[in-house]
Write a protein that holds these residues in place. Sequence first.
Motif, PDB file in Angstrom:
ATOM      1  N   VAL A 141      20.459 -20.554 -10.651  1.00 32.42           N
ATOM      2  CA  VAL A 141      20.696 -19.809  -9.413  1.00 32.42           C
ATOM      3  C   VAL A 141      20.460 -18.316  -9.607  1.00 32.42           C
ATOM      4  N   ASP A 142      20.816 -17.795 -10.789  1.00 35.74           N
ATOM      5  CA  ASP A 142      20.671 -16.350 -11.002  1.00 35.74           C
ATOM      6  C   ASP A 142      19.211 -15.931 -11.183  1.00 35.74           C
ATOM      7  N   LYS A 143      18.271 -16.919 -11.273  1.00 33.96           N
ATOM      8  CA  LYS A 143      16.853 -16.583 -11.387  1.00 33.96           C
ATOM      9  C   LYS A 143      16.148 -16.591 -10.029  1.00 33.96           C
ATOM     10  N   ILE A 144      16.839 -17.029  -8.984  1.00 34.42           N
ATOM     11  CA  ILE A 144      16.228 -17.076  -7.654  1.00 34.42           C
ATOM     12  C   ILE A 144      16.069 -15.660  -7.118  1.00 34.42           C
ATOM     13  N   GLN A 145      14.837 -15.314  -6.774  1.00 37.55           N
ATOM     14  CA  GLN A 145      14.530 -13.966  -6.294  1.00 37.55           C
ATOM     15  C   GLN A 145      14.439 -13.883  -4.778  1.00 37.55           C
ATOM     16  N   ALA A 146      14.034 -14.985  -4.129  1.00 34.03           N
ATOM     17  CA  ALA A 146      13.866 -14.945  -2.682  1.00 34.03           C
ATOM     18  C   ALA A 146      13.876 -16.357  -2.119  1.00 34.03           C
ATOM     19  N   LEU A 147      14.119 -16.444  -0.813  1.00 31.27           N
ATOM     20  CA  LEU A 147      14.049 -17.710  -0.093  1.00 31.27           C
ATOM     21  C   LEU A 147      13.119 -17.505   1.094  1.00 31.27           C
ATOM     22  N   LYS A 148      11.962 -18.202   1.072  1.00 28.50           N
ATOM     23  CA  LYS A 148      10.982 -18.071   2.147  1.00 28.50           C
ATOM     24  C   LYS A 148      11.164 -19.190   3.169  1.00 28.50           C
ATOM     25  N   ILE A 149      11.048 -18.833   4.438  1.00 28.67           N
ATOM     26  CA  ILE A 149      11.085 -19.815   5.520  1.00 28.67           C
ATOM     27  C   ILE A 149       9.719 -19.819   6.190  1.00 28.67           C
ATOM     28  N   ARG A 150       9.028 -20.978   6.203  1.00 28.86           N
ATOM     29  CA  ARG A 150       7.677 -21.067   6.756  1.00 28.86           C
ATOM     30  C   ARG A 150       7.611 -22.154   7.825  1.00 28.86           C
ATOM     31  N   GLN A 151       6.611 -22.022   8.704  1.00 27.22           N
ATOM     32  CA  GLN A 151       6.369 -23.002   9.748  1.00 27.22           C
ATOM     33  C   GLN A 151       4.872 -23.251   9.903  1.00 27.22           C
ATOM     34  N   SER A 152       4.483 -24.498   9.926  1.00 29.21           N
ATOM     35  CA  SER A 152       3.101 -24.847  10.274  1.00 29.21           C
ATOM     36  C   SER A 152       2.997 -24.889  11.803  1.00 29.21           C
ATOM     37  N   PHE A 153       1.778 -25.115  12.302  1.00 25.83           N
ATOM     38  CA  PHE A 153       1.582 -25.170  13.752  1.00 25.83           C
ATOM     39  C   PHE A 153       2.399 -26.298  14.378  1.00 25.83           C
ATOM     40  N   LEU A 154       2.335 -27.492  13.768  1.00 20.17           N
ATOM     41  CA  LEU A 154       3.092 -28.623  14.293  1.00 20.17           C
ATOM     42  C   LEU A 154       4.595 -28.423  14.136  1.00 20.17           C
ATOM     43  N   ALA A 155       4.989 -27.745  13.038  1.00 17.56           N
ATOM     44  CA  ALA A 155       6.415 -27.486  12.826  1.00 17.56           C
ATOM     45  C   ALA A 155       6.979 -26.563  13.896  1.00 17.56           C
ATOM     46  N   ARG A 156       6.173 -25.626  14.377  1.00 19.37           N
ATOM     47  CA  ARG A 156       6.631 -24.751  15.461  1.00 19.37           C
ATOM     48  C   ARG A 156       6.903 -25.550  16.722  1.00 19.37           C
ATOM     49  N   ILE A 157       6.017 -26.508  17.007  1.00 17.47           N
ATOM     50  CA  ILE A 157       6.213 -27.349  18.187  1.00 17.47           C
ATOM     51  C   ILE A 157       7.488 -28.194  18.042  1.00 17.47           C
TER      52      ILE A 157
END
Length: 333
Positions: A305-321
């Motif tokens: 856990v102490d090595k985690i630098q960031a958490l990215k949240i992404r969406q594809s086109f279908l995921a947005r729908i």
Amino acid sequence: MRQERRFRNHISIILEQTGAVIAAALVLIITQLFQNIDELTESDLSFITSKGFLIFLGVIALLAVSLVGQVLVWARTYISIEENAIVIEQGRVNKKKNTIGIRNISNINLEQNLIEMLFGTCKVKLDTNSRSTADSTDVKIVLKKADALWFQQEITRKMEEAAGIALGTTEAVCETADGVGSMVAGTQNTDSSSREMKNYDVHAGIADIIQHGFFSISIISVAVFLLVIVGTAISVAEVLGRANLMASLAGAAAGILVAAFIILSTLWDTVKDFIRYYDFRAKRLDDKIYIKYGFLKKVEYTIPVDKIQALKIRQSFLARIGRRYMAEIVNVG
């Protein structure tokens, strides 16, 4: 008395490293055979002096040189576990020695692809705290599965000892043919025991994986796939409409093979997420996150856990729908 354990990668690593070259060579050879099928059927052996045959010999020679080179590299590469480091030695004339301190290792994970499943081997992936190599694995070692598990547990034990964590372990180590020990006694190490966890915080079922695969589909890959299918169908129709069907098929074989390769590539790019995360499981235990998944390629990750630098949240086109999101952990190593 300190015992240094010295061993090689499993010999199947040669097939893994040259597999792509062998596949490409086979495609080229088959293509040349189809393109020169008329010359091959002649009885005067004139095909021996043809350009295609010379290319065939050149490919075979390059493949042989590549295989010999990989065998020599494998035979002259040794891994050893010392008191406070892992040492990788390569070569005899131009020797290279890479020493990785136990304290600098951020995590040690396991991975098993289809070839490794067939050979009963497993890939051990070592990552360090270096930011310069954070986007790639620092060291990959291929061992028999039992030896890979032992190696992972041994390095984890040394990492925790280096961090000042007291371990209550009872071990019995026996030597194998490769010179790698196998742990045969039980341990009280929380990391090794976590490998047998059944109550994961997250366990994705078949329905979850299907939804993930659907929302991860790339529209571009689908478009390319459909275009190639249509183009191939038109080409086949033109070939079937010609008078000399056999000659036309032989001449169009190379184009058909290329089209088939593109179709398979785009199809895989479309469906890979349906099977990549098969049986996905995740659990946090103390200061580590344990992740396990895979069908054709099985992986087990331990993320401090102490090595985690960031958490990215992404969406594809279908995921947005569908109002879905993909979470991506970024950590050192």
